[in-house]
Motif scaffolding. Structure first.
Motif, PDB file in Angstrom:
ATOM      1  N   GLU A  15      -3.983  23.921 -37.139  1.00 45.40           N
ATOM      2  CA  GLU A  15      -4.599  24.244 -38.422  1.00 45.40           C
ATOM      3  C   GLU A  15      -4.743  23.030 -39.335  1.00 45.40           C
ATOM      4  OE1 GLU A  15      -0.210  25.442 -38.515  1.00 45.40           O
ATOM      5  OE2 GLU A  15      -1.922  25.614 -37.158  1.00 45.40           O
ATOM      6  N   GLY A  16      -4.041  21.929 -39.014  1.00 46.22           N
ATOM      7  CA  GLY A  16      -4.144  20.743 -39.856  1.00 46.22           C
ATOM      8  C   GLY A  16      -4.711  19.534 -39.145  1.00 46.22           C
ATOM      9  N   SER A  17      -5.266  19.737 -37.967  1.00 49.54           N
ATOM     10  CA  SER A  17      -5.718  18.616 -37.154  1.00 49.54           C
ATOM     11  C   SER A  17      -7.210  18.709 -36.844  1.00 49.54           C
ATOM     12  CB  SER A  17      -4.931  18.570 -35.840  1.00 49.54           C
ATOM     13  OG  SER A  17      -5.513  17.648 -34.941  1.00 49.54           O
ATOM     14  N   ALA A  18      -7.957  17.690 -37.236  1.00 50.22           N
ATOM     15  CA  ALA A  18      -9.388  17.656 -36.928  1.00 50.22           C
ATOM     16  C   ALA A  18      -9.621  17.510 -35.429  1.00 50.22           C
ATOM     17  CB  ALA A  18     -10.051  16.506 -37.686  1.00 50.22           C
ATOM     18  N   SER A  19      -8.850  16.652 -34.783  1.00 48.76           N
ATOM     19  CA  SER A  19      -9.074  16.437 -33.351  1.00 48.76           C
ATOM     20  C   SER A  19      -8.715  17.671 -32.532  1.00 48.76           C
ATOM     21  CB  SER A  19      -8.287  15.223 -32.849  1.00 48.76           C
ATOM     22  OG  SER A  19      -6.887  15.441 -32.906  1.00 48.76           O
ATOM     23  N   ARG A  20      -7.608  18.339 -32.880  1.00 49.98           N
ATOM     24  CA  ARG A  20      -7.226  19.547 -32.140  1.00 49.98           C
ATOM     25  C   ARG A  20      -8.265  20.649 -32.318  1.00 49.98           C
ATOM     26  NH1 ARG A  20      -1.874  19.824 -30.214  1.00 49.98           N
ATOM     27  NH2 ARG A  20      -0.506  18.149 -30.963  1.00 49.98           N
ATOM     28  N   ALA A  21      -8.832  20.763 -33.508  1.00 46.82           N
ATOM     29  CA  ALA A  21      -9.842  21.800 -33.739  1.00 46.82           C
ATOM     30  C   ALA A  21     -11.067  21.558 -32.859  1.00 46.82           C
ATOM     31  CB  ALA A  21     -10.240  21.828 -35.209  1.00 46.82           C
ATOM     32  N   VAL A 135     -12.274  12.976 -28.287  1.00 47.66           N
ATOM     33  CA  VAL A 135     -12.475  13.334 -29.695  1.00 47.66           C
ATOM     34  C   VAL A 135     -11.674  12.345 -30.527  1.00 47.66           C
ATOM     35  CG1 VAL A 135     -12.245  15.104 -31.455  1.00 47.66           C
ATOM     36  CG2 VAL A 135     -12.827  15.749 -29.101  1.00 47.66           C
ATOM     37  N   ALA A 136     -12.380  11.392 -31.114  1.00 47.62           N
ATOM     38  CA  ALA A 136     -11.749  10.293 -31.843  1.00 47.62           C
ATOM     39  C   ALA A 136     -11.905  10.520 -33.349  1.00 47.62           C
ATOM     40  CB  ALA A 136     -12.373   8.963 -31.428  1.00 47.62           C
ATOM     41  N   SER A 137     -11.061  11.377 -33.888  1.00 48.32           N
ATOM     42  CA  SER A 137     -11.147  11.689 -35.312  1.00 48.32           C
ATOM     43  C   SER A 137     -10.520  10.575 -36.144  1.00 48.32           C
ATOM     44  CB  SER A 137     -10.440  13.016 -35.599  1.00 48.32           C
ATOM     45  OG  SER A 137      -9.082  12.942 -35.200  1.00 48.32           O
ATOM     46  N   ARG A 138     -11.000  10.450 -37.382  1.00 51.67           N
ATOM     47  CA  ARG A 138     -10.453   9.426 -38.274  1.00 51.67           C
ATOM     48  C   ARG A 138     -10.627   9.837 -39.726  1.00 51.67           C
ATOM     49  NH1 ARG A 138     -14.715   5.444 -35.358  1.00 51.67           N
ATOM     50  NH2 ARG A 138     -16.585   5.819 -36.603  1.00 51.67           N
ATOM     51  N   GLY A 139      -9.644   9.481 -40.534  1.00 49.18           N
ATOM     52  CA  GLY A 139      -9.621   9.942 -41.917  1.00 49.18           C
ATOM     53  C   GLY A 139     -10.663   9.318 -42.797  1.00 49.18           C
ATOM     54  N   ARG A 171     -17.562   9.677 -23.003  1.00 46.95           N
ATOM     55  CA  ARG A 171     -18.378   9.893 -24.194  1.00 46.95           C
ATOM     56  C   ARG A 171     -17.447  10.236 -25.350  1.00 46.95           C
ATOM     57  NH1 ARG A 171     -21.943  15.218 -22.880  1.00 46.95           N
ATOM     58  NH2 ARG A 171     -21.884  14.353 -20.771  1.00 46.95           N
ATOM     59  N   PHE A 172     -17.832   9.786 -26.539  1.00 42.25           N
ATOM     60  CA  PHE A 172     -17.007   9.996 -27.722  1.00 42.25           C
ATOM     61  C   PHE A 172     -17.648  10.996 -28.678  1.00 42.25           C
ATOM     62  CE2 PHE A 172     -15.642   5.778 -26.314  1.00 42.25           C
ATOM     63  CZ  PHE A 172     -14.260   5.893 -26.412  1.00 42.25           C
ATOM     64  N   ILE A 173     -16.807  11.844 -29.257  1.00 44.23           N
ATOM     65  CA  ILE A 173     -17.182  12.710 -30.376  1.00 44.23           C
ATOM     66  C   ILE A 173     -16.302  12.261 -31.538  1.00 44.23           C
ATOM     67  CG2 ILE A 173     -17.202  15.069 -31.266  1.00 44.23           C
ATOM     68  CD1 ILE A 173     -17.583  16.036 -28.380  1.00 44.23           C
ATOM     69  N   VAL A 174     -16.943  11.927 -32.678  1.00 40.60           N
ATOM     70  CA  VAL A 174     -16.210  11.255 -33.753  1.00 40.60           C
ATOM     71  C   VAL A 174     -16.335  12.001 -35.083  1.00 40.60           C
ATOM     72  CG1 VAL A 174     -15.826   9.072 -34.951  1.00 40.60           C
ATOM     73  CG2 VAL A 174     -16.641   9.062 -32.579  1.00 40.60           C
ATOM     74  N   PRO A 175     -15.447  12.956 -35.351  1.00 40.77           N
ATOM     75  CA  PRO A 175     -15.390  13.536 -36.684  1.00 40.77           C
ATOM     76  C   PRO A 175     -14.679  12.552 -37.621  1.00 40.77           C
ATOM     77  CG  PRO A 175     -13.749  14.558 -35.259  1.00 40.77           C
ATOM     78  CD  PRO A 175     -14.490  13.578 -34.414  1.00 40.77           C
ATOM     79  N   GLU A 176     -15.369  12.133 -38.688  1.00 33.35           N
ATOM     80  CA  GLU A 176     -14.750  11.158 -39.569  1.00 33.35           C
ATOM     81  C   GLU A 176     -14.714  11.637 -41.014  1.00 33.35           C
ATOM     82  OE1 GLU A 176     -16.800   7.466 -39.319  1.00 33.35           O
ATOM     83  OE2 GLU A 176     -18.682   8.251 -40.098  1.00 33.35           O
ATOM     84  N   LEU A 177     -14.083  10.827 -41.869  1.00 27.78           N
ATOM     85  CA  LEU A 177     -13.880  11.180 -43.273  1.00 27.78           C
ATOM     86  C   LEU A 177     -13.053  12.463 -43.394  1.00 27.78           C
ATOM     87  CD1 LEU A 177     -17.552  10.531 -44.504  1.00 27.78           C
ATOM     88  CD2 LEU A 177     -15.623   8.937 -44.621  1.00 27.78           C
ATOM     89  N   SER A 196     -20.010  15.800 -40.846  1.00 26.73           N
ATOM     90  CA  SER A 196     -19.440  15.169 -39.654  1.00 26.73           C
ATOM     91  C   SER A 196     -18.611  16.170 -38.854  1.00 26.73           C
ATOM     92  CB  SER A 196     -18.563  13.980 -40.070  1.00 26.73           C
ATOM     93  OG  SER A 196     -17.974  13.364 -38.948  1.00 26.73           O
ATOM     94  N   LYS A 197     -17.859  16.992 -39.563  1.00 28.31           N
ATOM     95  CA  LYS A 197     -17.047  18.025 -38.910  1.00 28.31           C
ATOM     96  C   LYS A 197     -17.929  19.022 -38.160  1.00 28.31           C
ATOM     97  CE  LYS A 197     -13.844  21.809 -40.033  1.00 28.31           C
ATOM     98  NZ  LYS A 197     -13.083  22.472 -41.145  1.00 28.31           N
ATOM     99  N   ALA A 198     -18.975  19.484 -38.827  1.00 25.48           N
ATOM    100  CA  ALA A 198     -19.871  20.463 -38.201  1.00 25.48           C
ATOM    101  C   ALA A 198     -20.535  19.874 -36.961  1.00 25.48           C
ATOM    102  CB  ALA A 198     -20.916  20.928 -39.204  1.00 25.48           C
ATOM    103  N   LYS A 199     -20.980  18.628 -37.063  1.00 24.94           N
ATOM    104  CA  LYS A 199     -21.638  17.985 -35.920  1.00 24.94           C
ATOM    105  C   LYS A 199     -20.665  17.801 -34.769  1.00 24.94           C
ATOM    106  CE  LYS A 199     -24.617  14.132 -34.588  1.00 24.94           C
ATOM    107  NZ  LYS A 199     -23.969  13.951 -33.268  1.00 24.94           N
ATOM    108  N   ALA A 200     -19.415  17.439 -35.085  1.00 19.46           N
ATOM    109  CA  ALA A 200     -18.427  17.250 -34.026  1.00 19.46           C
ATOM    110  C   ALA A 200     -18.200  18.541 -33.258  1.00 19.46           C
ATOM    111  CB  ALA A 200     -17.113  16.747 -34.624  1.00 19.46           C
ATOM    112  N   HIS A 201     -18.098  19.663 -33.968  1.00 20.68           N
ATOM    113  CA  HIS A 201     -17.907  20.952 -33.303  1.00 20.68           C
ATOM    114  C   HIS A 201     -19.128  21.315 -32.463  1.00 20.68           C
ATOM    115  CE1 HIS A 201     -14.077  22.645 -34.909  1.00 20.68           C
ATOM    116  NE2 HIS A 201     -14.236  21.649 -35.752  1.00 20.68           N
TER     117      HIS A 201
END
Length: 217
Positions: A15-21, A135-139, A171-177, A196-201
């Motif tokens: 519930e608190g992780s962008a990469s896990r989601a 899935v390479a998420s970053r703040g 291949r990389f999926i990068v949810p950022e910010l 960015s979140k929507a596109k990553a999903h």
């Protein structure tokens, strides 16, 4: 039936992780496409691997038939992890950025599965061409042209380690910010973060569907 190897390395729960989601979205679509398939899952944060030690490292350069009892015991975990990678049809890795690079737990996994002359160090390795989604998420924002572009050591490192080192098809999926909603200083970036979140999903679901289609149900 297809087998997916799924690794998560986020320190945060789902519930608190962008990469896990995002990895969860990929996995849900993969399992929908392959309901009778197999998922081998490792949560590297909840169940971290030991760092590679001297005997296990040395054993990787010795023919298994010539292992001493100590080397055989030391190499057992490396054999287990490497076999999981070799036997998977596809690989999914959650790799959030911590202090500009990957989690140490993911690095530990890499150190175990990079076995010279087997998974690495040869023109054709035992895992060459295996489709891999990271899935390479970053703040914050670390893309081309941003002030912190040169601080990005997640995709740059994993592109080399997974792609050139192991020969995986990455291949990389990068949810950022991803910190925009929790960091007042980033309030002006919330719309970009949400996009960015929507596109990553969306990209995760599309990638799962495309990769799953390569294998028989």
């Amino acid at each position: 039936m297809a087998t997916l190897l799924h690794l998560d390395s986020s320190l945060s729960p789902l519930e608190g992780s962008a990469s896990r989601a995002v990895t969860a979205a990929f996995r849900a679509e993969w399992e929908a496409q392959h309901p009778n398939g197999t998922v081998v899952y490792r949560d590297l944060a909840a169940d971290p691997l030991p760092h590679l030690d001297g005997p296990a490292a040395v054993a990787g350069f010795v023919n298994p038939a010539d292992h001493t009892e100590e080397q055989r015991a030391a190499f057992a975990l490396r054999e287990e992890l490497t076999s999981e990678l070799e036997q998977a049809d596809a690989v999914l890795i959650g790799a959030p950025m911590y202090n500009f690079t990957i989690a140490s737990t993911l690095k530990a996994w890499l150190d175990h599965v990079i076995v010279m002359g087997r998974t690495s160090g040869a023109e054709q390795t035992t895992v060459s061409g295996k489709p891999t989604v990271v899935v390479a998420s970053r703040g914050g924002g670390y893309g081309p042209g941003t002030p912190r572009e040169s601080f990005e050591f997640v995709t740059t490192y994993l592109g080399k380690a997974l792609g050139e080192g192991l020969g995986l098809d990455v291949r990389f999926i990068v949810p950022e910010l991803t910190l925009a909603r929790s960091n007042p200083a980033m309030a002006g970036l919330i719309d970009l973060a949400d996009a960015s979140k929507a596109k990553a999903h969306e990209d995760a679901v599309a990638a799962a569907k495309e990769l799953a289609g390569r294998f028989d149900v």
